[in-house]
Write an enzyme that holds these catalytic residues in place. Structure first.
Site, short mmCIF file in Angstrom:
data_model
loop_
_atom_site.label_atom_id
_atom_site.label_comp_id
_atom_site.label_asym_id
_atom_site.label_seq_id
_atom_site.Cartn_x
_atom_site.Cartn_y
_atom_site.Cartn_z
N ARG A 147 0.73 14.45 12.91
CA ARG A 147 1.30 13.88 11.61
C ARG A 147 1.43 15.44 10.73
NH1 ARG A 147 -1.06 8.44 9.73
NH2 ARG A 147 0.68 8.67 8.20
N CYS A 185 -4.55 12.44 12.92
CA CYS A 185 -5.41 11.15 12.67
C CYS A 185 -5.21 10.50 13.97
CB CYS A 185 -4.87 10.26 11.61
SG CYS A 185 -3.32 9.52 11.84
N ARG A 224 -8.45 -0.36 4.95
CA ARG A 224 -7.53 0.54 4.15
C ARG A 224 -6.34 0.14 3.80
NH1 ARG A 224 -7.27 6.33 7.16
NH2 ARG A 224 -5.69 6.46 5.45
N ASP A 284 4.80 0.38 12.08
CA ASP A 284 3.72 -0.18 11.50
C ASP A 284 3.56 -1.54 11.92
OD1 ASP A 284 3.61 1.54 8.32
OD2 ASP A 284 3.14 2.24 10.40
N LYS A 297 0.88 -1.17 -0.04
CA LYS A 297 0.02 0.05 -0.04
C LYS A 297 0.87 1.21 0.07
CE LYS A 297 -1.74 1.51 4.26
NZ LYS A 297 -1.31 2.91 4.42
N ASN A 298 2.05 1.27 0.81
CA ASN A 298 2.93 2.41 0.98
C ASN A 298 3.82 2.82 -0.17
OD1 ASN A 298 1.26 2.99 3.32
ND2 ASN A 298 2.74 2.38 4.92
C1 EPZ Z 1 4.41 6.73 6.46
O1 EPZ Z 1 3.81 7.96 7.00
C2 EPZ Z 1 3.49 5.68 6.28
N1 EPZ Z 1 2.45 5.92 5.29
C3 EPZ Z 1 2.82 5.21 7.82
O2 EPZ Z 1 2.13 4.05 7.38
C4 EPZ Z 1 4.18 4.95 8.49
O3 EPZ Z 1 3.70 4.57 9.76
C5 EPZ Z 1 5.29 6.19 8.43
O4 EPZ Z 1 5.61 6.45 7.17
C6 EPZ Z 1 6.28 5.97 9.31
O5 EPZ Z 1 7.21 4.80 8.85
C7 EPZ Z 1 2.71 6.07 4.04
O6 EPZ Z 1 3.77 5.76 3.64
C8 EPZ Z 1 1.50 6.19 3.31
P1 EPZ Z 1 6.45 10.17 8.36
P2 EPZ Z 1 4.24 9.47 7.11
O7 EPZ Z 1 6.34 11.49 7.59
O8 EPZ Z 1 5.04 9.75 5.68
C9 EPZ Z 1 6.76 13.41 11.79
C10 EPZ Z 1 0.36 2.80 7.81
O9 EPZ Z 1 0.16 2.14 8.88
N2 EPZ Z 1 6.73 14.39 10.61
O10 EPZ Z 1 7.47 9.32 8.23
O11 EPZ Z 1 2.95 10.41 7.40
C11 EPZ Z 1 5.53 12.54 12.16
O12 EPZ Z 1 4.59 13.36 12.56
C12 EPZ Z 1 0.96 4.16 8.02
O13 EPZ Z 1 0.44 2.14 6.52
C13 EPZ Z 1 6.85 15.81 11.10
O14 EPZ Z 1 7.06 16.19 12.18
O15 EPZ Z 1 5.02 9.49 8.29
C14 EPZ Z 1 6.01 11.44 12.54
O16 EPZ Z 1 6.14 11.58 13.98
C15 EPZ Z 1 0.46 4.87 9.37
N3 EPZ Z 1 6.90 16.63 10.15
C16 EPZ Z 1 7.36 11.24 12.12
O17 EPZ Z 1 7.86 12.41 11.63
C17 EPZ Z 1 6.57 16.12 8.65
O18 EPZ Z 1 6.45 17.34 7.73
C18 EPZ Z 1 7.52 10.14 10.87
O19 EPZ Z 1 6.35 10.74 9.93
C19 EPZ Z 1 6.45 14.86 8.41
C20 EPZ Z 1 6.48 14.24 9.33
#
Ligand code: EPZ
Length: 425
Positions: free
Chosen positions: A122, A117, A401, A309, A22-23
């Site tokens: 996020r 969420c 999802r 995850d 998915k990701n």
């Molecule tokens: C991706 O989300 C995945 N989703 C998530 O999978 C996964 O849990 C996550 O990466 C971490 O591995 C997809 O790829 C579609 P991040 P993403 O940006 O990119 C903070 C699932 O279950 N952050 O790596 O949204 C953020 O709040 C989903 O399939 C900022 O502060 O995660 C988090 O604490 C859930 N500012 C950390 O970084 C930003 O601009 C990592 O977030 C971006 C992120």
């Protein structure tokens, strides 16, 4: 809302095939916005989030053909609007992946700022900071992010992520593909999905090197073209089925997977006593070791370490292990909502901040429980499969999802699970 009714206590035995990631499919669909030619993606999982992403592309003006269930042919030749609307973004945060491609190809993009969420706020501040480094102007108007590239084109630059961000890295990699000059992404995310996206972009004519490492270089090109690509298998679905075999004491063969994409998960589960044998490049054989499971601590970290995850699924397993396991969640600030539901089923879990202490082995008994997010739902399904008696899981739209036909896949290996569809009269 649909529910799952699960009667636990049956060891799972048989073979399960893993679906596409998915990701990876989510950014790869967004990448099709970078060209007016046809991008064909195979092994796209048939899950809700991809249906949403497809709708977003069509709302923007792209045509999407599905010659067979897992193939999407996207042609974004006539994009009329450059906006990902709130009603889509609020249901799926990954819609922000349209930002980079729209900004790069059309010099403008408007995306509703995703709300938080269940698992955390996020934000996307790091995405926006990187776009500004590439010369974009970014403003916030009535909840929408509006990004513009002066003179219609971004300029390559040296960018740095103060926190590792998966979709942040993906958004910037896509935007930089059409920028003028060289872009470097430092402290880039290293997930396999980043490498998969880079492979697609390079097939479209991009010049990207270093994907999968923490430093990625992108030499911008004038335009990108058609490509055909097979999405990698879903490493989190793979990990989820490994836990399903272990927690029920069954023997399961997992096909169409990529063991090397979840080494940290495999090593940690072996430490707990799960027997995992890799058979060739795309097959795993799993069974629970005879002396049973032992509690082992884990901390979630960016790839290649233990993925957030898989944290909820691992917590369910640790309720069935002898000893005490300390689980530390370092990525999201509120990703323990499955814990209270597991406690309802008999687990012994104490939460303190980002740390969960799981005492095992506890007897799990079926109960009515509530799913709160995608991976929490998976955790509840796993616990229900191990529990004695019936578990009714509500709000299973969360699991739809990201897990393709999970009821069919689990039933095929011996689970007693059925979907109860509430017809709203
Ligand atoms: C991706 O989300 C995945 N989703 C998530 O999978 C996964 O849990 C996550 O990466 C971490 O591995 C997809 O790829 C579609 P991040 P993403 O940006 O990119 C903070 C699932 O279950 N952050 O790596 O949204 C953020 O709040 C989903 O399939 C900022 O502060 O995660 C988090 O604490 C859930 N500012 C950390 O970084 C930003 O601009 C990592 O977030 C971006 C992120």
């Amino acid at each position: 809302m649909d529910k799952f009714l699960i009667r636990g206590g049956k060891p799972l035995n048989g073979t399960v095939k893993i679906s596409g990631a998915k990701n990876s499919a989510l950014p790869c669909l967004a990448a099709a916005l970078l060209t007016g030619e046809t991008v064909t993606l195979h092994n796209v999982p048939y899950v809700k989030d991809l249906i949403t992403q497809r709708r977003l592309l069509e709302d923007l003006g792209a045509t999407v053909l599905t010659p067979e269930l897992h193939t999407q042919k996207i042609k974004a030749a006539n994009i009329e609007i450059y906006e990902a609307p709130y009603e889509l973004v609020k249901t799926m945060r990954a819609s922000v992946l349209a930002l980079g491609p729209l900004l790069a190809r059309f010099g403008q993009a408007k995306v509703s700022l995703p709300g938080g969420c269940a698992i955390g706020t996020r934000p996307i501040d790091l995405h926006l900071k990187a776009f500004e480094r590439l010369g974009a102007t970014v403003s916030l108007e009535a909840g929408d992010v509006i990004a513009r590239a002066p003179k219609g084109r971004l300029t390559g630059a040296d960018t740095f992520f103060e926190k590792v961000s998966v979709t942040g890295t993906e958004n910037v990699m896509m935007a930089a593909s059409l920028a003028r000059g060289l872009t470097t992404i430092r402290n880039a995310a290293r997930e396999p999905e980043i490498e998969d996206l880079a492979e697609l972009l390079n097939k479209m004519g991009a010049k990207i090197s270093g994907a999968g490492t923490s430093e990625i270089e992108i030499e911008g090109v004038e335009d990108l073209g058609a490509a055909e690509h097979v999405i990698i298998p879903d490493r989190i679905e793979t990990g989820t089925f490994i836990v399903a075999a272990a927690i029920t004491g069954g023997e399961v063969e997992i096909e169409n997977c990529q063991p090397k994409h979840l080494q940290a998960v495999i090593e940690k589960l072996r430490e707990t006593g799960v027997e995992i044998e890799t058979r060739g490049a795309d097959k795993i054989f799993v069974k629970r070791g005879d002396p049973g499971l032992r509690s082992k601590d884990v901390t979630t970290e960016p790839h290649p370490l233990f993925p957030t995850d898989m944290q909820a699924q691992y917590m369910a397993l640790m309720t069935q292990a002898e000893g005490t396991a300390t689980i530390v969640e370092t990525i999201f600030e509120n990703r323990f909502m499955h814990a209270s539901e597991l406690v309802r089923m008999g687990a012994d879990i104490q939460i303190s901040g980002n740390t969960a202490i799981v005492k095992g082995k506890t007897k799990l008994t079926g109960a009515p429980v509530l799913a709160s997010d995608l991976r929490a739902s998976a955790s509840l399904v796993l616990a229900a499969l191990a529990a004695e008696g019936e578990t009714l899981i509500d709000r299973v739209y969360h699991i739809d999802r990201g897990y393709e036909t999970i009821v069919k896949k689990l039933s095929a290996i011996g689970a007693d699970i059925e979907r109860i569809t509430e017809n709203l009269k």
